[in-house]
Design a protein around this motif. Structure first.
Motif, PDB file in Angstrom:
ATOM      1  N   GLU A  47      20.124  31.562 -54.755  1.00  0.00           N
ATOM      2  CA  GLU A  47      19.852  31.829 -53.332  1.00  0.00           C
ATOM      3  C   GLU A  47      19.276  30.593 -52.653  1.00  0.00           C
ATOM      4  O   GLU A  47      19.576  30.311 -51.493  1.00  0.00           O
ATOM      5  CB  GLU A  47      18.908  33.019 -53.206  1.00  0.00           C
ATOM      6  CG  GLU A  47      19.569  34.352 -53.551  1.00  0.00           C
ATOM      7  CD  GLU A  47      18.602  35.514 -53.552  1.00  0.00           C
ATOM      8  OE1 GLU A  47      17.361  35.249 -53.464  1.00  0.00           O
ATOM      9  OE2 GLU A  47      19.051  36.670 -53.654  1.00  0.00           O
ATOM     10  N   GLY A  48      18.445  29.840 -53.395  1.00  0.00           N
ATOM     11  CA  GLY A  48      17.903  28.597 -52.845  1.00  0.00           C
ATOM     12  C   GLY A  48      19.000  27.591 -52.552  1.00  0.00           C
ATOM     13  O   GLY A  48      19.004  26.949 -51.488  1.00  0.00           O
ATOM     14  N   GLN A  51      20.871  28.652 -49.454  1.00  0.00           N
ATOM     15  CA  GLN A  51      20.170  28.327 -48.214  1.00  0.00           C
ATOM     16  C   GLN A  51      20.357  26.862 -47.833  1.00  0.00           C
ATOM     17  O   GLN A  51      20.565  26.536 -46.663  1.00  0.00           O
ATOM     18  CB  GLN A  51      18.676  28.647 -48.377  1.00  0.00           C
ATOM     19  CG  GLN A  51      18.373  30.131 -48.460  1.00  0.00           C
ATOM     20  CD  GLN A  51      16.923  30.409 -48.804  1.00  0.00           C
ATOM     21  OE1 GLN A  51      16.101  29.486 -48.918  1.00  0.00           O
ATOM     22  NE2 GLN A  51      16.587  31.675 -48.990  1.00  0.00           N
ATOM     23  N   GLY A  54      23.801  26.486 -46.536  1.00  0.00           N
ATOM     24  CA  GLY A  54      23.879  27.032 -45.186  1.00  0.00           C
ATOM     25  C   GLY A  54      23.367  26.051 -44.145  1.00  0.00           C
ATOM     26  O   GLY A  54      23.986  25.880 -43.088  1.00  0.00           O
ATOM     27  N   ARG A  55      22.242  25.400 -44.444  1.00  0.00           N
ATOM     28  CA  ARG A  55      21.692  24.412 -43.506  1.00  0.00           C
ATOM     29  C   ARG A  55      22.620  23.220 -43.360  1.00  0.00           C
ATOM     30  O   ARG A  55      22.820  22.709 -42.251  1.00  0.00           O
ATOM     31  CB  ARG A  55      20.305  23.965 -43.971  1.00  0.00           C
ATOM     32  CG  ARG A  55      19.228  25.028 -43.810  1.00  0.00           C
ATOM     33  CD  ARG A  55      17.838  24.427 -43.945  1.00  0.00           C
ATOM     34  NE  ARG A  55      17.599  23.890 -45.265  1.00  0.00           N
ATOM     35  CZ  ARG A  55      17.067  24.579 -46.268  1.00  0.00           C
ATOM     36  NH1 ARG A  55      16.746  25.858 -46.090  1.00  0.00           N
ATOM     37  NH2 ARG A  55      16.863  24.018 -47.442  1.00  0.00           N
TER      38      ARG A  55
END
Length: 207
Positions: A47-48, A51, A54-55
């Motif tokens: 999940e990290g 993220q 995603g950024r």
């Protein structure tokens, strides 16, 4: 510092490379069947990364930013794991296990969720760059293990005073020359892998 020398170094450490590969494969299996606290830890890792992706995906020049992140992240980790292997090879072993478990868990997670086509994930998302990146990761870890073995042997010989079985490649100056050669080619190969991942793999998964 040539590539032929790099190949000779790899040939001289076939045993430790095989050990690293077997440990990595076993870790993939462990990640596949993981539950409880280990599953939560691996999920947080993935999940990290999601993220961060995603950024980067919302930035101006997506592919360039992906390349810079992938390249620097991989190089820093692989070079560190090579040199931190001096601490009796503990860090490389942890690095191998964690990366193998993350891959095993990710593939199992995707297979169960059905949100992403497993074939596409492996063939399009992992394989194009993975054929370079994963072997380089294993080479870096194996060299870290070799580094740890050198330190352990030096300490043992210092305690016992036994230098009778020293081979030429076991002398520290020769070993450090090998280390710089391996470091150079690890960086070069990770540079190539990062280009492929930020262009070919990125385009295949987006398409």
């Amino acid at each position: 510092m040539g590539f032929q020398t790099f190949l000779k170094i790899l040939n001289s450490m076939k045993g430790v490379l095989l050990f690293a590969t077997v440990l990595f494969c076993a870790s993939i299996g462990l990640g596949w069947v993981s539950t409880g606290i280990i599953e939560q830890l691996l999920r947080q890792q993935i999940e990290g990364l999601g993220q961060v992706a995603g950024r980067l995906g919302e930035s101006g020049n997506v592919q360039l930013n992906f390349f810079v992140f992938i390249f620097l992240n991989n190089v820093i980790k692989c070079v560190l794991v090579m040199f931190l292997g001096a601490a009796f090879g503990i860090i490389p072993m942890i690095f191998i296990i964690m990366n193998g478990m993350v891959i095993g868990f990710l593939v199992h997670w995707v297979a169960n969720s059905g949100t992403v086509n497993l074939y596409e994930l492996i063939v399009k998302g992992l394989l194009p760059h993975g054929v370079i990146e994963l072997p380089v990761l294993l080479i870096a870890c194996a060299y870290g293990l070799k580094f740890g073995g050198m330190v352990t042997s030096s300490i043992r010989r210092g305690i016992t005073g036994d230098n009778s079985r020293r081979k030429p490649e076991m002398f520290w100056p020769a070993f450090m020359k090998q280390t710089w050669n391996v470091t150079l080619w690890v960086v070069i190969l990770l540079f190539i892998a990062a280009i492929i991942e930020s262009t070919v793999s990125y385009s295949l998964m987006r398409g």
